[in-house]
Enzyme design. Structure first.
Site, PDB file in Angstrom:
ATOM      1  N   GLY A  72      12.028   6.864  -2.632  1.00  0.00           N
ATOM      2  CA  GLY A  72      10.744   6.605  -1.564  1.00  0.00           C
ATOM      3  C   GLY A  72      10.613   5.800  -0.028  1.00  0.00           C
ATOM      4  O   GLY A  72      10.890   4.725   0.138  1.00  0.00           O
ATOM      5  N   GLY A  73      10.426   6.834   1.033  1.00  0.00           N
ATOM      6  CA  GLY A  73      10.761   6.352   2.418  1.00  0.00           C
ATOM      7  C   GLY A  73       9.819   6.264   3.326  1.00  0.00           C
ATOM      8  O   GLY A  73       9.150   6.088   4.038  1.00  0.00           O
ATOM      9  N   GLY A  74       8.143   5.808   2.730  1.00  0.00           N
ATOM     10  CA  GLY A  74       7.056   5.303   2.594  1.00  0.00           C
ATOM     11  C   GLY A  74       6.787   4.551   3.197  1.00  0.00           C
ATOM     12  O   GLY A  74       8.086   2.848   3.069  1.00  0.00           O
ATOM     13  N   ALA A 203       2.283  -3.128   2.561  1.00  0.00           N
ATOM     14  CA  ALA A 203       4.071  -3.023   3.280  1.00  0.00           C
ATOM     15  C   ALA A 203       3.915  -3.386   4.913  1.00  0.00           C
ATOM     16  O   ALA A 203       4.544  -3.807   5.321  1.00  0.00           O
ATOM     17  CB  ALA A 203       3.846  -0.963   3.264  1.00  0.00           C
ATOM     18  N   LYS A 254      -6.827  -2.323  -9.188  1.00  0.00           N
ATOM     19  CA  LYS A 254      -8.021  -2.874  -8.510  1.00  0.00           C
ATOM     20  C   LYS A 254      -7.968  -2.023  -7.101  1.00  0.00           C
ATOM     21  O   LYS A 254      -8.791  -2.118  -6.635  1.00  0.00           O
ATOM     22  CB  LYS A 254      -6.418  -3.728  -8.281  1.00  0.00           C
ATOM     23  CG  LYS A 254      -5.244  -3.424  -7.554  1.00  0.00           C
ATOM     24  CD  LYS A 254      -5.428  -3.061  -6.049  1.00  0.00           C
ATOM     25  CE  LYS A 254      -3.552  -2.560  -5.771  1.00  0.00           C
ATOM     26  NZ  LYS A 254      -3.370  -2.385  -4.482  1.00  0.00           N
ATOM     27  N   THR A 311      -7.149  -6.390  -1.816  1.00  0.00           N
ATOM     28  CA  THR A 311      -7.244  -4.593  -1.174  1.00  0.00           C
ATOM     29  C   THR A 311      -9.147  -4.683  -1.066  1.00  0.00           C
ATOM     30  O   THR A 311      -9.477  -3.872  -0.627  1.00  0.00           O
ATOM     31  CB  THR A 311      -6.664  -3.463  -3.185  1.00  0.00           C
ATOM     32  OG1 THR A 311      -5.586  -4.135  -3.438  1.00  0.00           O
ATOM     33  CG2 THR A 311      -6.851  -2.741  -2.518  1.00  0.00           C
ATOM     34  N   ARG A 318      -5.984   0.963   2.034  1.00  0.00           N
ATOM     35  CA  ARG A 318      -6.274   2.167   1.984  1.00  0.00           C
ATOM     36  C   ARG A 318      -7.850   2.656   1.321  1.00  0.00           C
ATOM     37  O   ARG A 318      -8.267   3.400   1.724  1.00  0.00           O
ATOM     38  CB  ARG A 318      -5.529   3.169   1.851  1.00  0.00           C
ATOM     39  CG  ARG A 318      -4.621   3.279   2.986  1.00  0.00           C
ATOM     40  CD  ARG A 318      -2.574   4.390   2.653  1.00  0.00           C
ATOM     41  NE  ARG A 318      -2.092   4.405   1.635  1.00  0.00           N
ATOM     42  CZ  ARG A 318      -1.325   3.161   0.926  1.00  0.00           C
ATOM     43  NH1 ARG A 318      -0.949   3.093   2.357  1.00  0.00           N
ATOM     44  NH2 ARG A 318      -0.835   3.581   0.531  1.00  0.00           N
ATOM     45  N   ASN A 319      -7.089   2.020  -0.123  1.00  0.00           N
ATOM     46  CA  ASN A 319      -8.611   2.515  -0.842  1.00  0.00           C
ATOM     47  C   ASN A 319      -9.461   1.646  -0.045  1.00  0.00           C
ATOM     48  O   ASN A 319     -11.095   2.314   0.014  1.00  0.00           O
ATOM     49  CB  ASN A 319      -8.174   2.214  -1.843  1.00  0.00           C
ATOM     50  CG  ASN A 319      -7.167   2.688  -2.766  1.00  0.00           C
ATOM     51  OD1 ASN A 319      -7.061   3.613  -3.233  1.00  0.00           O
ATOM     52  ND2 ASN A 319      -5.845   1.639  -2.759  1.00  0.00           N
ATOM     53  N   GLU A 344      -4.315   5.783  -3.828  1.00  0.00           N
ATOM     54  CA  GLU A 344      -3.811   6.045  -5.644  1.00  0.00           C
ATOM     55  C   GLU A 344      -5.505   5.698  -6.331  1.00  0.00           C
ATOM     56  O   GLU A 344      -5.491   6.529  -7.258  1.00  0.00           O
ATOM     57  CB  GLU A 344      -3.037   5.324  -5.843  1.00  0.00           C
ATOM     58  CG  GLU A 344      -1.209   5.809  -5.552  1.00  0.00           C
ATOM     59  CD  GLU A 344      -1.206   6.717  -6.658  1.00  0.00           C
ATOM     60  OE1 GLU A 344      -1.690   7.102  -7.399  1.00  0.00           O
ATOM     61  OE2 GLU A 344       0.028   6.596  -6.390  1.00  0.00           O
TER      62      GLU A 344
END
Length: 406
Positions: A72-74, A203, A254, A311, A318-319, A344
């Site tokens: 996975g390259g995210g 990240a 979460k 988070t 992002r969430n 997600e």
């Protein structure tokens, strides 16, 4: 210099020293080696023992030469590659596009994800799954949950025998209501050793080398310790636990709580409302985890409240960002199009609601999980964000901790 600024300046070195101490605490379950759990509290707290652990145990290398494949390259896959690559461990990142691979190998950064952050020289990229996995001794899985089953099924025959997998994916598969531990079991077989990483870990901050602490869960304590040794450094610290379900549930729930927290911010409801919302959300997280067999203490750690706080209150989430957009009146589809990554929390909200109905047959689930059920109703368009959050304030007056009454 004013006295109050002098105090702040004087506290900075102390804070840096404290962070340094936290990042050199010994590895193992809850920061201790397995054999330490059989010792008394006085023995475990011995200054001589703590110093010896901090100086020596964390430096124990893996038992044989290490080569890591990151699937996975995210953003998070790249972040984990940077963690391992900074230790000069040969690391190969599996990406989807040849153009991305060519750009990455030439410039040591991704053209879209984590832009401007250079990767270590030990990290290279490929779009060929066989090339990525051919000589890997450890595998880090960083593909989003909803795509993991199909992806792993396609590469299973390429996985080196005996190479353990560390999953960093968080969420619940919508089609099966399964966690990553179930997906890995189904796709890679029951004999593949696996571990699961979670915790407050953006990240971009990881890739920049900022201080980060996470939890690695595995039913195999030796594997958990080995993965912790591979990824741990002076800026990235991994603790271990055998509670796989607790770590996975915390990492999934979460994101749903963060959607609600973002909506609260978008509506301008204030700090009091958000703090109350997140606290009650953590209580619902605990109830879900215990229904699935997790240890409640796990939810008080990095993978539970730690990840939730990061988070819900962190600007890089992002969430949370999606929740803010929804609270300000944007439609879900429009808000998702504007995002530069996967949220997600959206598929997880629906899967989590259905999972709660499956594992908890008690009366009035809407009163026991109002945030989980409310977020899914808002995402489905059954409620407006303001209406959904207002409903929380209209809940029946009752004891704060229902479980404490039984």
């Amino acid at each position: 210099m004013p006295s109050h600024l002098q105090g702040e300046m004087a506290s900075a070195p102390r804070l840096a020293s404290l962070l340094g101490l936290l990042l050199t605490l010994p590895l193992g379950p809850h920061g201790l080696r397995p054999q330490a759990l059989r010792m008394s509290a006085r023995e475990r707290a011995s200054p001589t023992r703590l110093r010896r652990n901090a100086l020596n145990r964390a430096a124990i290398p893996p038992p044989f030469p290490t080569r890591v494949a990151v699937l996975g390259g995210g953003s998070f896959g790249l972040a984990m590659a940077s963690v391992v690559g900074r230790k000069d461990i040969p690391t190969t990142v599996l990406m989807r596009g040849e153009e991305d691979v060519e750009y990455f190998n030439k410039h040591k950064e991704h053209p879209r994800y984590l832009q401007g952050i250079k990767m270590p020289n030990a990290v290279r990229a490929t779009a060929d799954p066989a090339a990525a996995l051919r000589d890997a001794t450890y595998v880090i899985h960083a593909v989003p949950v909803q795509h993991s089953r199909k992806f792993l099924t396609e590469v299973e025959h390429l996985m080196p025998p005996g190479a353990p997998v560390l999953s960093t994916s968080k969420g619940i598969e919508t089609s099966t209501l399964q966690l990553m531990t179930d997906i890995l079991h189904d796709t890679l077989g029951p004999h593949r050793s696996t571990a699961y990483l979670s915790g407050p870990s953006f990240a971009a901050e990881i890739a920049q080398g900022l201080a980060t602490a996470v939890t690695i869960a595995s039913s195999d304590p030796i594997l958990a310790d080995d993965f912790a040794a591979i990824v741990s450094s002076d800026s990235f610290r991994a603790y271990t636990t055998p509670d796989v379900v607790g770590v996975e549930v915390g990492g999934a729930v979460k994101n749903v709580i963060a959607l609600a927290a973002g909506m609260s911010e978008g509506l301008g409801l204030g700090t009091n409302a958000m703090a109350g919302l997140v606290t009650r959300g953590c209580w619902e997280m605990r109830r879900v985890a215990m229904a699935l067999g997790a240890q409640p203490s796990t939810l008080m750690g990095l993978s539970g409240v730690g990840d939730t706080f990061g988070t819900c209150f962190g600007p890089l989430s992002r969430n949370r960002g999606l929740g803010v957009r929804l609270g300000r009146g944007e439609k879900l589809d429009d808000a998702l199009k504007c995002m530069g990554g996967v949220a997600e929390g959206v598929p997880t909200a629906f899967a989590l609601r259905d999972l709660v109905k499956r594992v908890d047959n008690s009366y009035r689930l809407d009163l026991k999980f109002p945030i989980i059920f409310g977020v899914s109703d808002i995402l489905e368009g059954k409620l407006e964000p303001r209406e959904g959050l207002q409903n929380l304030m209209m809940m029946p007056i009752r004891a704060e901790m229902i479980d404490a009454l039984h």
